[in-house]
Write an enzyme that holds these catalytic residues in place. Structure first.
Site, PDB file in Angstrom:
ATOM      1  N   PRO A   2      14.272  14.211 -15.611  1.00  0.00           N
ATOM      2  CA  PRO A   2      14.629  12.827 -15.904  1.00  0.00           C
ATOM      3  C   PRO A   2      13.784  11.833 -15.136  1.00  0.00           C
ATOM      4  O   PRO A   2      13.575  11.961 -13.943  1.00  0.00           O
ATOM      5  CB  PRO A   2      16.086  12.744 -15.454  1.00  0.00           C
ATOM      6  CG  PRO A   2      16.577  14.129 -15.484  1.00  0.00           C
ATOM      7  CD  PRO A   2      15.408  14.960 -15.081  1.00  0.00           C
ATOM      8  N   GLU A   3      13.324  10.857 -15.857  1.00  0.00           N
ATOM      9  CA  GLU A   3      12.663   9.711 -15.254  1.00  0.00           C
ATOM     10  C   GLU A   3      13.648   8.545 -15.368  1.00  0.00           C
ATOM     11  O   GLU A   3      14.797   8.749 -15.745  1.00  0.00           O
ATOM     12  CB  GLU A   3      11.354   9.415 -16.000  1.00  0.00           C
ATOM     13  CG  GLU A   3      10.421  10.616 -16.056  1.00  0.00           C
ATOM     14  CD  GLU A   3       9.112  10.340 -16.787  1.00  0.00           C
ATOM     15  OE1 GLU A   3       8.601   9.214 -16.697  1.00  0.00           O
ATOM     16  OE2 GLU A   3       8.608  11.260 -17.454  1.00  0.00           O
ATOM     17  N   HIS A  92      25.178  26.576 -15.616  1.00  0.00           N
ATOM     18  CA  HIS A  92      24.524  26.039 -14.416  1.00  0.00           C
ATOM     19  C   HIS A  92      25.222  24.823 -13.826  1.00  0.00           C
ATOM     20  O   HIS A  92      24.576  23.877 -13.401  1.00  0.00           O
ATOM     21  CB  HIS A  92      23.068  25.674 -14.724  1.00  0.00           C
ATOM     22  CG  HIS A  92      22.341  26.732 -15.488  1.00  0.00           C
ATOM     23  ND1 HIS A  92      22.160  28.011 -15.004  1.00  0.00           N
ATOM     24  CD2 HIS A  92      21.766  26.716 -16.715  1.00  0.00           C
ATOM     25  CE1 HIS A  92      21.493  28.713 -15.890  1.00  0.00           C
ATOM     26  NE2 HIS A  92      21.246  27.957 -16.940  1.00  0.00           N
ATOM     27  N   ARG A 112      17.328  24.822 -13.045  1.00  0.00           N
ATOM     28  CA  ARG A 112      16.282  25.264 -12.120  1.00  0.00           C
ATOM     29  C   ARG A 112      16.643  25.075 -10.653  1.00  0.00           C
ATOM     30  O   ARG A 112      15.885  25.475  -9.783  1.00  0.00           O
ATOM     31  CB  ARG A 112      14.961  24.548 -12.433  1.00  0.00           C
ATOM     32  CG  ARG A 112      14.225  25.188 -13.581  1.00  0.00           C
ATOM     33  CD  ARG A 112      13.038  24.367 -14.032  1.00  0.00           C
ATOM     34  NE  ARG A 112      11.928  24.454 -13.103  1.00  0.00           N
ATOM     35  CZ  ARG A 112      10.754  23.842 -13.297  1.00  0.00           C
ATOM     36  NH1 ARG A 112      10.575  23.116 -14.358  1.00  0.00           N
ATOM     37  NH2 ARG A 112       9.800  23.962 -12.428  1.00  0.00           N
TER      38      ARG A 112
END
Length: 291
Positions: A2-3, A92, A112
């Site tokens: 995400p930006e 996750h 991740r």
DNA sequence: CGGTTACCCTGGATGC
DNA sequence: TGCATCCAGGGTAACC
């Protein structure tokens, strides 16, 4: 991943659910993401706390707890994201905001495990932490401030744009899109842009970011999704990023994918016709048979 | 200071 | 089908 636009979309999705509500607590499913705080301490601080605000600072999600219970900062980084009690629990889950009564939850997921979760005692401490590694927010920075900051670095303009210390919020996707809109080659030296070019850049930044926010960010593959699990729609209306070989929307020239100095292994996409290293020729069209 | 490498992790896509 | 390899939006530390 995400930006700024994706984080803003997350915050807008989470805020109506959490802000003003009293938490039953938070649960840390994966202490690995914790940075400078233990799961026990974080859970203690949040137990029964009211959420005063949910805000974005650069690419940070800032959750302020009322009554001196501190500030929780979540950095989604590449693969972090929030989910509002979807029908099925997503994979996750790393942390959960548990709401009272209804039993609803807000999940923070991160496959991740590159994300970070921190806690600060008060707004000042959080602000200090942010300022140590960040410049002004990309949606707030003034033109003269941007110009001054670019003057201080000899790097390429793209690495400079992505440096959170220069300005906060821009990552690889939007750097490409902003530079296309400003008609600047990504390898132009940041300190050698003309005043006019900095002006174009400064105009392009909020235009591109706000368009992306309106589209709820950029999704591809199985990565980023909104809090409701929907895809962001920006990729599909963008000009260059991930569009190698496809025609430039302005001039039709095939978009080039490359790697540039100062950006480790990240890909860079640009239009070799609209974004020259030399003076850009704005508005020029390359079409067979005309002009 | 700028640039590169290594690293933090996981999973999907691609190639053989 | 299975396995190896590459790739991914972020960010930091160590090093040249």
């Amino acid at each position: 991943m995400p930006e700024l636009p994706e984080v803003e979309t997350m915050v807008r999705g989470v805020r109506p659910v959490l802000a003003g509500r009293t938490l039953r607590g938070v649960r840390v499913q994966d202490p690995f993401l914790l940075d400078g705080v233990s799961a026990e301490e974080l859970e203690d601080r949040a137990r029964g706390a009211k959420v005063e605000a949910v805000e974005r600072r650069g690419k940070w999600v800032v959750v302020t707890l009322a009554g001196q219970r501190g500030i929780i900062v979540i950095q989604p980084r590449m693969t972090g994201g929030f989910w509002l009690v979807p029908p099925a629990r997503p994979d996750h889950v790393r942390m959960t905001f548990e709401l009272g009564g209804s039993g609803e939850s807000v999940w923070f997921c991160d496959n991740r495990r590159l994300g970070k979760i921190a806690w600060y005692a008060d707004r000042e401490a959080a602000e200090r932490a942010f300022s140590r590694s960040h410049g002004p927010d990309a949606l707030q920075i003034g033109r003269d401030d941007l110009a001054a900051r670019l003057k201080r670095t000899q790097r390429g303009i793209k690495p400079a744009l992505m440096d959170q210390k220069v300005l906060a919020g821009i990552g690889n996707i939007y750097a490409d899109e902003i530079l296309f809109r400003a008609r600047l080659h990504p390898e132009r030296r940041a300190d050698r842009l003309t005043a006019d070019e900095v002006g174009r850049l400064h105009e392009a930044i909020p235009i591109v970011l706000n368009e992306a926010i309106a589209a709820e960010g950029s999704s591809f593959d199985r990565n980023y999704r909104t809090v409701l699990g929907e895809e962001g729609g920006f990729l599909g209306q963008n000009a260059v990023h991930r569009r190698k070989g496809l025609p430039c929307p302005a001039c039709g020239t095939p978009i080039v994918k490359t790697r540039i100095a100062g950006l480790v292994g990240r890909p860079t996409y640009y239009c070799p016709h609209c974004q020259r290293k030399g003076p850009a020729r704005i508005g020029e069209r390359r079409r067979k048979g005309s002009k």
